[in-house]
Design an enzyme around this catalytic site. Structure first.
Site, PDB file in Angstrom:
ATOM      1  N   CYS A  75      23.326  19.901  22.447  1.00 47.57           N
ATOM      2  CA  CYS A  75      22.334  20.736  21.744  1.00 47.57           C
ATOM      3  C   CYS A  75      22.976  21.660  20.714  1.00 47.57           C
ATOM      4  O   CYS A  75      22.264  22.366  19.994  1.00 47.57           O
ATOM      5  CB  CYS A  75      21.555  21.577  22.745  1.00 47.57           C
ATOM      6  N   HIS A 110      19.811  29.037  20.194  1.00 45.99           N
ATOM      7  CA  HIS A 110      19.225  27.783  20.665  1.00 45.99           C
ATOM      8  C   HIS A 110      18.157  28.097  21.700  1.00 45.99           C
ATOM      9  O   HIS A 110      18.331  28.965  22.552  1.00 45.99           O
ATOM     10  CB  HIS A 110      20.327  26.900  21.265  1.00 45.99           C
ATOM     11  N   ASN A 128      12.577  23.090  24.717  1.00 48.77           N
ATOM     12  CA  ASN A 128      13.937  22.915  24.190  1.00 48.77           C
ATOM     13  C   ASN A 128      13.963  21.634  23.354  1.00 48.77           C
ATOM     14  O   ASN A 128      13.829  20.543  23.905  1.00 48.77           O
ATOM     15  CB  ASN A 128      14.898  22.831  25.377  1.00 48.77           C
TER      16      ASN A 128
HETATM   17  N1  ACO Z   1       8.175  23.416  39.188  1.00 47.97           N
HETATM   18  C1  ACO Z   1       8.198  23.970  40.413  1.00 47.97           C
HETATM   19  N2  ACO Z   1       9.341  24.132  41.118  1.00 47.97           N
HETATM   20  C2  ACO Z   1      10.480  23.707  40.547  1.00 47.97           C
HETATM   21  C3  ACO Z   1      10.521  23.124  39.272  1.00 47.97           C
HETATM   22  C4  ACO Z   1       9.304  22.986  38.586  1.00 47.97           C
HETATM   23  N3  ACO Z   1       9.209  22.433  37.345  1.00 47.97           N
HETATM   24  N4  ACO Z   1      11.803  22.808  38.974  1.00 47.97           N
HETATM   25  C5  ACO Z   1      12.539  23.183  40.023  1.00 47.97           C
HETATM   26  N5  ACO Z   1      11.755  23.730  40.968  1.00 47.97           N
HETATM   27  C6  ACO Z   1      12.133  24.258  42.266  1.00 47.97           C
HETATM   28  C7  ACO Z   1      13.425  23.709  42.783  1.00 47.97           C
HETATM   29  O1  ACO Z   1      13.222  22.482  43.443  1.00 47.97           O
HETATM   30  C8  ACO Z   1      13.857  24.799  43.731  1.00 47.97           C
HETATM   31  O2  ACO Z   1      13.171  24.616  44.956  1.00 47.97           O
HETATM   32  P1  ACO Z   1      13.941  24.822  46.335  1.00 47.97           P
HETATM   33  O3  ACO Z   1      14.380  26.269  46.333  1.00 47.97           O
HETATM   34  O4  ACO Z   1      12.889  24.497  47.335  1.00 47.97           O
HETATM   35  O5  ACO Z   1      15.083  23.860  46.320  1.00 47.97           O
HETATM   36  C9  ACO Z   1      13.335  26.064  43.089  1.00 47.97           C
HETATM   37  O6  ACO Z   1      12.349  25.654  42.141  1.00 47.97           O
HETATM   38  C10 ACO Z   1      14.392  26.887  42.393  1.00 47.97           C
HETATM   39  O7  ACO Z   1      15.169  26.042  41.560  1.00 47.97           O
HETATM   40  P2  ACO Z   1      16.297  26.609  40.675  1.00 47.97           P
HETATM   41  O8  ACO Z   1      16.988  25.454  40.017  1.00 47.97           O
HETATM   42  O9  ACO Z   1      17.126  27.593  41.451  1.00 47.97           O
HETATM   43  O10 ACO Z   1      15.463  27.420  39.602  1.00 47.97           O
HETATM   44  P3  ACO Z   1      15.996  28.339  38.471  1.00 47.97           P
HETATM   45  O11 ACO Z   1      15.312  29.641  38.534  1.00 47.97           O
HETATM   46  O12 ACO Z   1      17.480  28.314  38.384  1.00 47.97           O
HETATM   47  O13 ACO Z   1      15.447  27.627  37.161  1.00 47.97           O
HETATM   48  C11 ACO Z   1      16.052  26.129  35.403  1.00 47.97           C
HETATM   49  C12 ACO Z   1      15.797  26.290  36.889  1.00 47.97           C
HETATM   50  C13 ACO Z   1      14.817  26.582  34.660  1.00 47.97           C
HETATM   51  C14 ACO Z   1      16.312  24.667  35.128  1.00 47.97           C
HETATM   52  C15 ACO Z   1      17.234  27.002  35.006  1.00 47.97           C
HETATM   53  O14 ACO Z   1      18.337  26.752  35.837  1.00 47.97           O
HETATM   54  C16 ACO Z   1      17.651  26.769  33.609  1.00 47.97           C
HETATM   55  O15 ACO Z   1      16.902  27.010  32.688  1.00 47.97           O
HETATM   56  N6  ACO Z   1      18.902  26.311  33.381  1.00 47.97           N
HETATM   57  C17 ACO Z   1      19.413  26.049  32.078  1.00 47.97           C
HETATM   58  C18 ACO Z   1      18.803  24.811  31.592  1.00 47.97           C
HETATM   59  C19 ACO Z   1      19.072  24.552  30.195  1.00 47.97           C
HETATM   60  O16 ACO Z   1      18.900  25.430  29.394  1.00 47.97           O
HETATM   61  N7  ACO Z   1      19.464  23.342  29.898  1.00 47.97           N
HETATM   62  C20 ACO Z   1      19.636  22.841  28.630  1.00 47.97           C
HETATM   63  C21 ACO Z   1      20.683  23.558  27.842  1.00 47.97           C
HETATM   64  S1  ACO Z   1      21.636  22.566  26.868  1.00 47.97           S
HETATM   65  C22 ACO Z   1      20.612  21.645  26.077  1.00 47.97           C
HETATM   66  O17 ACO Z   1      19.771  22.181  25.406  1.00 47.97           O
HETATM   67  C23 ACO Z   1      20.736  20.163  26.216  1.00 47.97           C
END
Ligand code: ACO
Length: 335
Positions: free
Chosen positions: A121, A260, A290
């Site tokens: 990205c 980004h 994103n």
């Molecule tokens: N809906 C409901 N629940 C969900 C979802 C969803 N869409 N997705 C995950 N969960 C659940 C998980 O299963 C987990 O459940 P559990 O506790 O029973 O196991 C719970 O929510 C918490 O999951 P986490 O992964 O801890 O949630 P977090 O608050 O960390 O958010 C997220 C996850 C949004 C993906 C975050 O980690 C994030 O944004 N990371 C960076 C991602 C990113 O920016 N990637 C791309 C960057 S580089 C590029 O652009 C290619």
């Protein structure tokens, strides 16, 4: 973590800008009808409410072509004068030929060389750096950089932890010479020890396509969200601090910071750590998700249209993504 700094780049400016997003909007509520998720979860954890999705007949080059044409038309620039077309993407039409070859043909850039640049990205910032280097070195005069993505095609729509995050779109900028030194400094970085945290595991030479790879969903995006989150906040802050130091500027000198657009919590964390006021930071991921290499130019277009970015403003852009890569660019907006 290594960051390569390239201080005081002079002699290039962004002289045209164009964007394109597909018409179809997919809301969180619609996703919650086929996946175990809610608008409340997605909005509170990411800041994303909806994203645009390409039509089935649209590939990356189609979106890129629309954005490139918009940039050329807005500036009245003759495509035959282009020396180079760079497409930055993680969703090319095909593994080869380069999507840039198709885009250059589509827009009538008959004299231009063309290649794709892949840096996750961070591709748009890397592409801007390459274009600036060509122009500043007086090798080429007119370089088009297009960030374009059809991420909806590489998502596992059964995986709620990834598919809710991304959207489709494209943005293009023209980089041309100037006497004013409009682009001040770049920082490009990479830490390949984190390559496994964000990838499509199969379909390349490591794990060629097979019945098993398809069955196991290995042709879709896989991500360790928390690792990427921690990396992103650290890398963006360090990289932005580096380009500011290189240019001899402070956070207070920046009129607009365009990071980004991956997650509003990443943007907020970086904003606070860097010491930006809220009104110095631009975000529109609420409506696009994103869009990877397209996210920064999509912000630029909206910032210009809404009057948040004006000629003469000091602009800081920062990207991060698969690789793991990161990159920043500090420039005076000259358009
Ligand atoms: N809906 C409901 N629940 C969900 C979802 C969803 N869409 N997705 C995950 N969960 C659940 C998980 O299963 C987990 O459940 P559990 O506790 O029973 O196991 C719970 O929510 C918490 O999951 P986490 O992964 O801890 O949630 P977090 O608050 O960390 O958010 C997220 C996850 C949004 C993906 C975050 O980690 C994030 O944004 N990371 C960076 C991602 C990113 O920016 N990637 C791309 C960057 S580089 C590029 O652009 C290619």
């Amino acid at each position: 973590m290594i960051g390569l700094s390239r201080g005081n780049v002079k002699g290039a400016r962004i002289s045209a800008l164009g964007v394109y997003v597909p018409e179809r909007v997919l809301t969180n509520d619609e996703i919650s009808q086929f996946l175990d998720t809610t608008d409340e979860w997605i909005t509170s954890r990411t800041g994303i409410r909806e994203r645009h999705i390409a039509r089935p007949d649209q590939a990356c080059s189609d979106l890129a072509t629309e954005a490139a044409r918009a940039a050329l038309v807005s500036s009245g620039f003759d495509p035959e004068l282009l020396d180079l077309v760079i497409v930055t993407t993680i969703t090319p039409d095909m593994t080869f030929p380069a999507t840039a070859s198709i885009v250059a043909h589509n827009i009538g850039a008959t004299r231009a060389g063309a290649f794709d640049l892949e840096a996750g990205c961070t591709g748009f910032v890397y592409g801007l750096a390459v274009a600036t280097a060509f122009v500043a070195a007086n090798i080429y005069r007119n370089v088009l950089v297009v960030g374009a993505e059809v991420l909806s095609r590489i998502l596992d729509w059964e995986d709620r932890s990834t598919c809710v995050l991304f959207g489709d779109g494209a943005g293009a900028v023209l980089v041309t010479p100037t006497d004013n030194g409009s682009i001040f400094s770049f920082d490009l970085g990479n830490d390949g020890s984190g390559a496994q945290f964000l990838s499509i595991p199969a379909g390349g030479s490591r794990q060629p396509a097979s019945h098993e790879t398809v069955k196991d969903h290995l042709h879709f995006t896989q991500m360790n969200g928390s690792k990427v989150f921690k990396f992103a906040t650290r890398a963006v802050v360090e990289s932005c601090e580096k380009v500011l130091v290189d240019a001899g500027l402070a956070v207070a000198d920046v009129d607009l910071f365009v990071p980004h657009q991956a997650n509003i919590r990443i943007i907020e964390t970086a904003r606070k750590r860097l010491g930006f006021r809220k009104d110095q930071v631009f975000a529109n991921l609420e409506r696009y998700g994103n869009t990877s290499c397209a996210s920064i130019p999509l912000c630029l277009e909206e910032a210009v249209t809404s009057g948040r970015l004006k000629k003469g403003d000091t602009l800081l852009m920062a990207g991060f993504g698969a690789g793991l890569t990161w990159g920043s660019c500090l420039t005076r907006w000259d358009l």
